[in-house]
Write a protein that holds these residues in place. Structure first.
Motif, PDB file in Angstrom:
ATOM      1  N   SER A 157       1.052  11.577   4.824  1.00  0.00           N
ATOM      2  CA  SER A 157       0.612  10.566   3.878  1.00  0.00           C
ATOM      3  C   SER A 157      -0.497  11.103   2.991  1.00  0.00           C
ATOM      4  O   SER A 157      -1.192  12.073   3.336  1.00  0.00           O
ATOM      5  CB  SER A 157       0.124   9.320   4.628  1.00  0.00           C
ATOM      6  N   THR A 158      -0.649  10.477   1.855  1.00  0.00           N
ATOM      7  CA  THR A 158      -1.630  10.906   0.862  1.00  0.00           C
ATOM      8  C   THR A 158      -3.053  10.800   1.415  1.00  0.00           C
ATOM      9  O   THR A 158      -3.454   9.763   1.935  1.00  0.00           O
ATOM     10  CB  THR A 158      -1.509  10.024  -0.387  1.00  0.00           C
ATOM     11  N   SER A 159      -3.829  11.880   1.278  1.00  0.00           N
ATOM     12  CA  SER A 159      -5.216  11.873   1.745  1.00  0.00           C
ATOM     13  C   SER A 159      -6.129  11.331   0.653  1.00  0.00           C
ATOM     14  O   SER A 159      -6.056  11.743  -0.503  1.00  0.00           O
ATOM     15  CB  SER A 159      -5.655  13.277   2.152  1.00  0.00           C
ATOM     16  N   ILE A 160      -7.003  10.397   1.047  1.00  0.00           N
ATOM     17  CA  ILE A 160      -7.845   9.689   0.081  1.00  0.00           C
ATOM     18  C   ILE A 160      -9.271   9.564   0.612  1.00  0.00           C
ATOM     19  O   ILE A 160      -9.483   9.273   1.791  1.00  0.00           O
ATOM     20  CB  ILE A 160      -7.288   8.280  -0.198  1.00  0.00           C
ATOM     21  N   VAL A 161     -10.240   9.782  -0.285  1.00  0.00           N
ATOM     22  CA  VAL A 161     -11.635   9.460  -0.026  1.00  0.00           C
ATOM     23  C   VAL A 161     -12.004   8.262  -0.890  1.00  0.00           C
ATOM     24  O   VAL A 161     -11.610   8.192  -2.061  1.00  0.00           O
ATOM     25  CB  VAL A 161     -12.568  10.657  -0.347  1.00  0.00           C
ATOM     26  N   ILE A 162     -12.734   7.314  -0.318  1.00  0.00           N
ATOM     27  CA  ILE A 162     -13.160   6.123  -1.060  1.00  0.00           C
ATOM     28  C   ILE A 162     -14.681   6.052  -1.042  1.00  0.00           C
ATOM     29  O   ILE A 162     -15.308   6.309  -0.015  1.00  0.00           O
ATOM     30  CB  ILE A 162     -12.590   4.838  -0.438  1.00  0.00           C
ATOM     31  N   ALA A 163     -15.274   5.708  -2.173  1.00  0.00           N
ATOM     32  CA  ALA A 163     -16.730   5.545  -2.238  1.00  0.00           C
ATOM     33  C   ALA A 163     -17.095   4.320  -3.069  1.00  0.00           C
ATOM     34  O   ALA A 163     -16.616   4.161  -4.188  1.00  0.00           O
ATOM     35  CB  ALA A 163     -17.381   6.790  -2.829  1.00  0.00           C
ATOM     36  N   ASP A 164     -17.929   3.468  -2.495  1.00  0.00           N
ATOM     37  CA  ASP A 164     -18.418   2.273  -3.195  1.00  0.00           C
ATOM     38  C   ASP A 164     -19.685   1.825  -2.490  1.00  0.00           C
ATOM     39  O   ASP A 164     -19.743   1.818  -1.265  1.00  0.00           O
ATOM     40  CB  ASP A 164     -17.362   1.165  -3.169  1.00  0.00           C
ATOM     41  N   ASP A 165     -20.701   1.458  -3.253  1.00  0.00           N
ATOM     42  CA  ASP A 165     -21.954   1.049  -2.619  1.00  0.00           C
ATOM     43  C   ASP A 165     -21.957  -0.428  -2.228  1.00  0.00           C
ATOM     44  O   ASP A 165     -22.968  -0.940  -1.753  1.00  0.00           O
ATOM     45  CB  ASP A 165     -23.158   1.383  -3.505  1.00  0.00           C
ATOM     46  N   HIS A 166     -20.824  -1.107  -2.410  1.00  0.00           N
ATOM     47  CA  HIS A 166     -20.679  -2.480  -1.943  1.00  0.00           C
ATOM     48  C   HIS A 166     -19.821  -2.458  -0.672  1.00  0.00           C
ATOM     49  O   HIS A 166     -18.607  -2.208  -0.747  1.00  0.00           O
ATOM     50  CB  HIS A 166     -20.013  -3.354  -3.004  1.00  0.00           C
ATOM     51  N   PRO A 167     -20.413  -2.687   0.508  1.00  0.00           N
ATOM     52  CA  PRO A 167     -19.686  -2.551   1.775  1.00  0.00           C
ATOM     53  C   PRO A 167     -18.408  -3.364   1.864  1.00  0.00           C
ATOM     54  O   PRO A 167     -17.403  -2.890   2.386  1.00  0.00           O
ATOM     55  CB  PRO A 167     -20.716  -3.026   2.816  1.00  0.00           C
ATOM     56  N   LEU A 168     -18.415  -4.594   1.327  1.00  0.00           N
ATOM     57  CA  LEU A 168     -17.222  -5.433   1.407  1.00  0.00           C
ATOM     58  C   LEU A 168     -16.078  -4.850   0.580  1.00  0.00           C
ATOM     59  O   LEU A 168     -14.919  -4.865   1.001  1.00  0.00           O
ATOM     60  CB  LEU A 168     -17.537  -6.855   0.954  1.00  0.00           C
ATOM     61  N   MET A 169     -16.404  -4.350  -0.608  1.00  0.00           N
ATOM     62  CA  MET A 169     -15.389  -3.725  -1.463  1.00  0.00           C
ATOM     63  C   MET A 169     -14.839  -2.475  -0.794  1.00  0.00           C
ATOM     64  O   MET A 169     -13.626  -2.238  -0.780  1.00  0.00           O
ATOM     65  CB  MET A 169     -16.008  -3.372  -2.820  1.00  0.00           C
ATOM     66  N   LEU A 170     -15.742  -1.679  -0.230  1.00  0.00           N
ATOM     67  CA  LEU A 170     -15.344  -0.434   0.431  1.00  0.00           C
ATOM     68  C   LEU A 170     -14.402  -0.719   1.598  1.00  0.00           C
ATOM     69  O   LEU A 170     -13.333  -0.097   1.712  1.00  0.00           O
ATOM     70  CB  LEU A 170     -16.592   0.307   0.911  1.00  0.00           C
ATOM     71  N   ARG A 171     -14.790  -1.642   2.429  1.00  0.00           N
ATOM     72  CA  ARG A 171     -13.967  -1.955   3.604  1.00  0.00           C
ATOM     73  C   ARG A 171     -12.651  -2.594   3.212  1.00  0.00           C
ATOM     74  O   ARG A 171     -11.594  -2.265   3.769  1.00  0.00           O
ATOM     75  CB  ARG A 171     -14.737  -2.880   4.546  1.00  0.00           C
ATOM     76  N   GLY A 172     -12.716  -3.521   2.248  1.00  0.00           N
ATOM     77  CA  GLY A 172     -11.493  -4.203   1.834  1.00  0.00           C
ATOM     78  C   GLY A 172     -10.452  -3.247   1.267  1.00  0.00           C
ATOM     79  O   GLY A 172      -9.267  -3.317   1.618  1.00  0.00           O
ATOM     80  N   LEU A 173     -10.900  -2.353   0.408  1.00  0.00           N
ATOM     81  CA  LEU A 173      -9.978  -1.394  -0.200  1.00  0.00           C
ATOM     82  C   LEU A 173      -9.449  -0.415   0.838  1.00  0.00           C
ATOM     83  O   LEU A 173      -8.259  -0.072   0.853  1.00  0.00           O
ATOM     84  CB  LEU A 173     -10.695  -0.647  -1.330  1.00  0.00           C
ATOM     85  N   SER A 174     -10.345   0.036   1.727  1.00  0.00           N
ATOM     86  CA  SER A 174      -9.944   0.965   2.774  1.00  0.00           C
ATOM     87  C   SER A 174      -8.901   0.340   3.701  1.00  0.00           C
ATOM     88  O   SER A 174      -7.864   0.944   3.998  1.00  0.00           O
ATOM     89  CB  SER A 174     -11.173   1.406   3.573  1.00  0.00           C
ATOM     90  N   ASP A 175      -9.159  -0.885   4.149  1.00  0.00           N
ATOM     91  CA  ASP A 175      -8.215  -1.560   5.051  1.00  0.00           C
ATOM     92  C   ASP A 175      -6.872  -1.797   4.370  1.00  0.00           C
ATOM     93  O   ASP A 175      -5.811  -1.637   4.995  1.00  0.00           O
ATOM     94  CB  ASP A 175      -8.801  -2.903   5.510  1.00  0.00           C
ATOM     95  N   PHE A 176      -6.914  -2.164   3.088  1.00  0.00           N
ATOM     96  CA  PHE A 176      -5.671  -2.423   2.367  1.00  0.00           C
ATOM     97  C   PHE A 176      -4.824  -1.143   2.271  1.00  0.00           C
ATOM     98  O   PHE A 176      -3.625  -1.163   2.541  1.00  0.00           O
ATOM     99  CB  PHE A 176      -5.977  -2.944   0.961  1.00  0.00           C
TER     100      PHE A 176
END
Length: 211
Positions: free
Chosen positions: A2-21
């Motif tokens: 599967s595609t490898s992805i790094v995510i960065a956001d200083d808003h924890p809810l946005m970071l977690r939501g996008l990561s979980d999705f």
């Protein structure tokens, strides 16, 4: 794999939501960060295929990371997420070869489609960004009359964020023919050869395309 992805956001809810999705869609989230320095270090260390970055973060912004990645010739493709519709930021994104530019309010709706485009080396930009920038009268095209009817059809479909395969299927032609058209269009419009250039031009000028 599967595609490898790094995510960065200083808003924890946005970071977690996008990561979980994205995890629920089968993507491999290899790292996450809440500031720019940590995000860049993860990109260098893990060499992900894609990095999804908030434009505005402490220490390094998403745009600054994109600039450094370009300068250091890193292969990770950058996707920016933002609340901003400022033209200056959009222009900087083009300059630094950013592959995706998504408004945060549409991030979950658009991110999967964006990734599909990016993996095919085809950029993706939120339609709302293009519609906003279309209001700028200086963006009206001066070479659109050089394009043939077939080329205009291609440009229209590109402005709808269609992939080359989508366009080939819709027009009943080969992907190779689509790519040849794209090359001819880039040449006629005197665009540079960066992967994002034609997509950005098409999005900015879609209101002027008449078939």
């Amino acid at each position: 794999m599967s595609t490898s992805i790094v995510i960065a956001d200083d808003h924890p809810l946005m970071l977690r939501g996008l990561s979980d999705f994205l995890k629920s869609k089968g993507f491999n989230i290899v790292g996450s960060a809440t500031d720019g320095n940590s995000a860049y270090n993860l990109i260098v260390k893990l060499k992900p295929e894609i990095a999804i970055l908030d434009i505005r973060m402490p220490h390094l912004t998403g745009l600054e990371i994109a600039e450094i990645c370009k300068k250091n010739q890193l292969n990770t493709k950058i996707v920016l997420i933002t609340f901003d519709k400022e033209e200056e930021l959009y222009d900087k994104a083009k300059e630094f070869n950013v592959y995706g530019y998504i408004l945060k309010e549409f991030a979950v709706e658009e991110i999967e489609t964006c990734i599909e485009h990016v993996l095919k080396n085809e950029p993706y930009f939120s339609q709302e960004i293009a519609q906003y920038l279309n209001k700028n009268p200086e963006k009206s095209p001066d070479k659109i009359h050089l394009l043939t009817k077939s080329e205009l059809k291609i440009v229209k479909l590109i402005s709808e964020n269609k992939t080359s395969q989508n366009i080939a299927d819709e027009l009943s032609i080969s992907v190779r023919t689509v790519d040849k058209h794209r090359s001819n269009i880039v040449s006629k419009l005197k665009l540079d050869n960066k992967p994002t250039s034609l997509s950005i031009w098409a999005n900015l000028n879609k209101q002027h395309i008449q078939l």
